[in-house]
Design a protein around this motif. Structure first.
Motif, PDB file in Angstrom:
ATOM      1  N   ALA A 207      -0.687 -42.807  32.357  1.00  0.00           N
ATOM      2  CA  ALA A 207      -1.991 -42.975  33.125  1.00  0.00           C
ATOM      3  C   ALA A 207      -2.594 -41.618  33.468  1.00  0.00           C
ATOM      4  O   ALA A 207      -3.762 -41.745  33.597  1.00  0.00           O
ATOM      5  N   ILE A 208      -1.860 -40.492  33.334  1.00  0.00           N
ATOM      6  CA  ILE A 208      -2.493 -39.395  33.510  1.00  0.00           C
ATOM      7  C   ILE A 208      -3.692 -38.984  32.388  1.00  0.00           C
ATOM      8  O   ILE A 208      -4.585 -38.305  32.670  1.00  0.00           O
ATOM      9  N   GLU A 209      -3.768 -39.563  31.104  1.00  0.00           N
ATOM     10  CA  GLU A 209      -4.617 -39.568  30.212  1.00  0.00           C
ATOM     11  C   GLU A 209      -6.060 -39.907  30.804  1.00  0.00           C
ATOM     12  O   GLU A 209      -7.023 -39.238  30.655  1.00  0.00           O
ATOM     13  N   GLN A 210      -6.085 -40.962  31.838  1.00  0.00           N
ATOM     14  CA  GLN A 210      -7.280 -41.303  32.365  1.00  0.00           C
ATOM     15  C   GLN A 210      -7.733 -40.271  33.395  1.00  0.00           C
ATOM     16  O   GLN A 210      -9.200 -40.142  33.643  1.00  0.00           O
ATOM     17  N   GLU A 211      -6.990 -39.213  33.750  1.00  0.00           N
ATOM     18  CA  GLU A 211      -7.354 -38.142  34.601  1.00  0.00           C
ATOM     19  C   GLU A 211      -8.245 -37.117  33.900  1.00  0.00           C
ATOM     20  O   GLU A 211      -8.835 -36.220  34.591  1.00  0.00           O
ATOM     21  N   LEU A 212      -8.226 -37.210  32.393  1.00  0.00           N
ATOM     22  CA  LEU A 212      -8.580 -36.143  31.666  1.00  0.00           C
ATOM     23  C   LEU A 212     -10.236 -36.568  31.202  1.00  0.00           C
ATOM     24  O   LEU A 212     -10.698 -35.604  30.535  1.00  0.00           O
ATOM     25  N   ALA A 213     -10.660 -37.624  31.528  1.00  0.00           N
ATOM     26  CA  ALA A 213     -12.072 -37.951  31.167  1.00  0.00           C
ATOM     27  C   ALA A 213     -13.076 -37.091  31.740  1.00  0.00           C
ATOM     28  O   ALA A 213     -12.695 -36.545  32.884  1.00  0.00           O
ATOM     29  N   PRO A 214     -14.068 -36.594  31.044  1.00  0.00           N
ATOM     30  CA  PRO A 214     -15.018 -35.795  31.481  1.00  0.00           C
ATOM     31  C   PRO A 214     -15.629 -36.247  32.955  1.00  0.00           C
ATOM     32  O   PRO A 214     -16.005 -35.294  33.571  1.00  0.00           O
ATOM     33  N   ALA A 215     -16.135 -37.488  32.827  1.00  0.00           N
ATOM     34  CA  ALA A 215     -16.595 -38.039  34.192  1.00  0.00           C
ATOM     35  C   ALA A 215     -15.649 -37.833  35.367  1.00  0.00           C
ATOM     36  O   ALA A 215     -16.163 -37.462  36.444  1.00  0.00           O
ATOM     37  N   VAL A 216     -14.153 -37.870  34.952  1.00  0.00           N
ATOM     38  CA  VAL A 216     -13.360 -37.660  36.127  1.00  0.00           C
ATOM     39  C   VAL A 216     -13.261 -36.127  36.650  1.00  0.00           C
ATOM     40  O   VAL A 216     -13.053 -35.963  37.600  1.00  0.00           O
ATOM     41  N   TRP A 217     -13.263 -35.295  35.379  1.00  0.00           N
ATOM     42  CA  TRP A 217     -13.240 -34.009  35.746  1.00  0.00           C
ATOM     43  C   TRP A 217     -14.362 -33.445  36.499  1.00  0.00           C
ATOM     44  O   TRP A 217     -14.213 -32.815  37.530  1.00  0.00           O
ATOM     45  N   ASP A 218     -15.365 -33.866  36.227  1.00  0.00           N
ATOM     46  CA  ASP A 218     -16.986 -33.680  36.902  1.00  0.00           C
ATOM     47  C   ASP A 218     -16.663 -33.983  38.512  1.00  0.00           C
ATOM     48  O   ASP A 218     -17.056 -33.261  39.056  1.00  0.00           O
ATOM     49  N   SER A 219     -16.304 -35.172  38.549  1.00  0.00           N
ATOM     50  CA  SER A 219     -16.115 -35.838  39.894  1.00  0.00           C
ATOM     51  C   SER A 219     -15.386 -34.771  40.687  1.00  0.00           C
ATOM     52  O   SER A 219     -15.726 -34.392  41.919  1.00  0.00           O
TER      53      SER A 219
END
Length: 296
Positions: A22-34
């Protein structure tokens, strides 16, 4: 080698093999920006609170990473009683050797030219004397060794939190990183309590802020540990904070000790956790647990 959640060192590949997918989902650009925006907002809130408080002096608790102290001596606790410390920026060659991400953030650690940071030497000397009377063995130094610089733990409040250049600091050095003389979590909490008593006994009317920087878990994010620390701070629970093991508090995660010192010093005030951001960088779970809190 990276300190894992099991308090043992592992290679990156070992961590990757056992990481939560599930950590993969944390690496999405939108998540990073948030997450980036949340960190900036929390820092802005702390900056505004510090500006509103307008302290006369800031006691800054931090660890030195071979910036002021090297193989000629690394104290467990230290206090500087001279009148100023100088921030010496890295040379152009040193900047070029830095990874791009660290180089881009270096402005928050060092200025672009040597800068004097005024020290409240009278309060610093009083703290040193009172801590000695409280049975804490403190290294005291009055001169900055040639070629050494004030570390980023102590410059961050000035460059990132907007502490005015004219506001004197009292740097309190805690050796979190370099064994064997790393103090325990329980010892750090008691050190914070003694630090508060020392400030309160200073026979001068002044508004003194206490600032700690560093932490939480890194270079592997340990959300469970981070929440345990923040719950201990929010609940003013010396038992929780003092029970953290030496094995857990190694590598970058060791900087939690700075927070524990602050929690001991500020235990009579009301803590507020502004935000906690698990800043994952890779699918192996490496990154930094970024936390923001204040005491009022």
């Amino acid at each position: 080698m990276l300190l894992g959640k099991d308090a043992r060192y592992h290679s990156y590949d070992e961590l990757l093999a056992q990481a939560d997918p599930a950590i993969e989902q944390e690496l999405a650009p939108a998540v990073w920006d948030s997450k980036y925006q949340r960190c900036q907002q929390a820092i802005e809130a702390l900056t505004a609170r510090l500006d509103k408080a307008r302290p006369d002096i800031a006691v800054v608790i931090g660890d030195d990473q071979r910036e002021m102290f090297k193989d000629d001596g690394t104290p467990a606790f230290a206090c500087f009683t001279g009148t100023e410390l100088v921030d010496l920026p890295p040379s152009g060659e040193a900047l070029e050797r830095m990874p791009k991400g660290i180089r881009a953030a270096s402005w928050a650690a060092h200025g672009d030219r040597p800068a004097d940071h005024v020290v409240a030497s009278d309060l610093s000397a009083h703290i040193a004397e009172q801590l000695a009377r409280d049975d804490f063995d403190l290294t005291v130094f009055t001169k900055q060794p040639p070629g050494r610089t004030l570390g980023h733990a102590f410059t961050f409040p000035r460059y990132r939190l907007g502490l005015p250049p004219g506001t004197p600091i009292v740097p309190v050095f805690v050796n979190t990183y370099y064994p064997p003389n790393v103090p325990s979590a329980a010892r750090c909490y008691e050190f914070g309590r003694a630090l508060r008593r020392a400030v309160e006994s200073w026979p001068t009317q002044a508004k003194v802020a206490v600032i700690a920087s560093g932490g939480l878990s890194h270079f592997v994010v340990d959300e469970e540990l981070d929440h345990r620390v923040l719950d201990g701070i929010a609940g003013r629970d010396a038992g929780i904070l003092g029970s953290l093991s030496r094995d857990q508090l190694r590598s970058g995660t060791s900087e939690i000790l700075n927070w524990i010192v602050a929690a001991g010093a500020l235990e009579s005030l009301a803590p507020t956790v502004l935000d906690y951001v698990p800043g994952y960088r890779t699918p192996a779970g490496t990154g930094a647990g970024m936390a923001f809190a204040r005491w009022d």
